[in-house]
Design a protein around this motif. Structure first.
Motif, PDB file in Angstrom:
ATOM      1  N   VAL A  49      24.075  57.345  26.139  1.00 15.58           N
ATOM      2  CA  VAL A  49      22.998  56.472  25.647  1.00 15.58           C
ATOM      3  C   VAL A  49      21.627  56.895  26.169  1.00 15.58           C
ATOM      4  O   VAL A  49      20.683  56.108  26.155  1.00 15.58           O
ATOM      5  CB  VAL A  49      23.268  54.993  25.998  1.00 15.58           C
ATOM      6  CG1 VAL A  49      24.421  54.450  25.183  1.00 15.58           C
ATOM      7  CG2 VAL A  49      23.506  54.805  27.483  1.00 15.58           C
ATOM      8  N   ASN A  86      19.296  53.390  26.578  1.00 17.10           N
ATOM      9  CA  ASN A  86      18.403  53.285  25.431  1.00 17.10           C
ATOM     10  C   ASN A  86      19.059  52.307  24.455  1.00 17.10           C
ATOM     11  O   ASN A  86      20.092  52.619  23.869  1.00 17.10           O
ATOM     12  CB  ASN A  86      18.217  54.656  24.789  1.00 17.10           C
ATOM     13  CG  ASN A  86      17.302  54.626  23.597  1.00 17.10           C
ATOM     14  OD1 ASN A  86      17.101  53.590  22.960  1.00 17.10           O
ATOM     15  ND2 ASN A  86      16.746  55.766  23.254  1.00 17.10           N
ATOM     16  N   ARG A  89      20.635  53.315  21.150  1.00 19.77           N
ATOM     17  CA  ARG A  89      21.811  54.186  21.177  1.00 19.77           C
ATOM     18  C   ARG A  89      23.118  53.404  21.370  1.00 19.77           C
ATOM     19  O   ARG A  89      24.200  53.977  21.355  1.00 19.77           O
ATOM     20  CB  ARG A  89      21.680  55.212  22.291  1.00 19.77           C
ATOM     21  CG  ARG A  89      20.434  56.070  22.177  1.00 19.77           C
ATOM     22  CD  ARG A  89      20.762  57.510  22.339  1.00 19.77           C
ATOM     23  NE  ARG A  89      19.590  58.343  22.463  1.00 19.77           N
ATOM     24  CZ  ARG A  89      19.002  58.929  21.441  1.00 19.77           C
ATOM     25  NH1 ARG A  89      19.449  58.741  20.232  1.00 19.77           N
ATOM     26  NH2 ARG A  89      17.943  59.689  21.631  1.00 19.77           N
TER      27      ARG A  89
END
Length: 106
Positions: A49, A86, A89
């Motif tokens: 991520v 993130n 993600r």
């Protein structure tokens, strides 16, 4: 003088052992369970991520994702970045782990 140096080295080693033990205890104590996930377990998903081209999530990461109460995580989405995740993600990670019931917040 050799005895003095050996004592000094032993004292430094003992101090290092105490510091490392304290660091391990603090790390374990700072694990916070949120929505069926221990925050330290988020580390297992960090590579998947973060970055521009993250790798596919590994089996350990997918196990964490499957155990999570995803609907419960929705209010925490703005804070995911503080754990190095993130938020954009997360949906692809969940899909790659074979999780079909992804809340709309992700």
């Amino acid at each position: 003088m050799a005895g003095k140096n050996n004592t000094r080295i032993l004292m430094q080693f003992a101090l290092l052992a105490i510091v490392l033990t304290a660091a391990i205890m603090v790390k374990e104590a700072t694990c916070i369970p949120i929505c069926n996930i221990d925050t330290n377990d988020l580390e297992k998903c960090r590579p998947a991520v973060t970055g521009n081209k993250p790798p596919r999530p590994g089996p350990d990461c997918c196990a964490v994702a499957r155990s999570a109460n995803l609907q419960c995580l929705c209010p925490y989405k703005p804070y995911l970045s503080s754990f190095g995740i993130n938020p954009s993600r997360v949906r692809p990670l969940l899909a790659q782990c074979g999780i079909n019931s992804i809340p709309s917040c992700f």
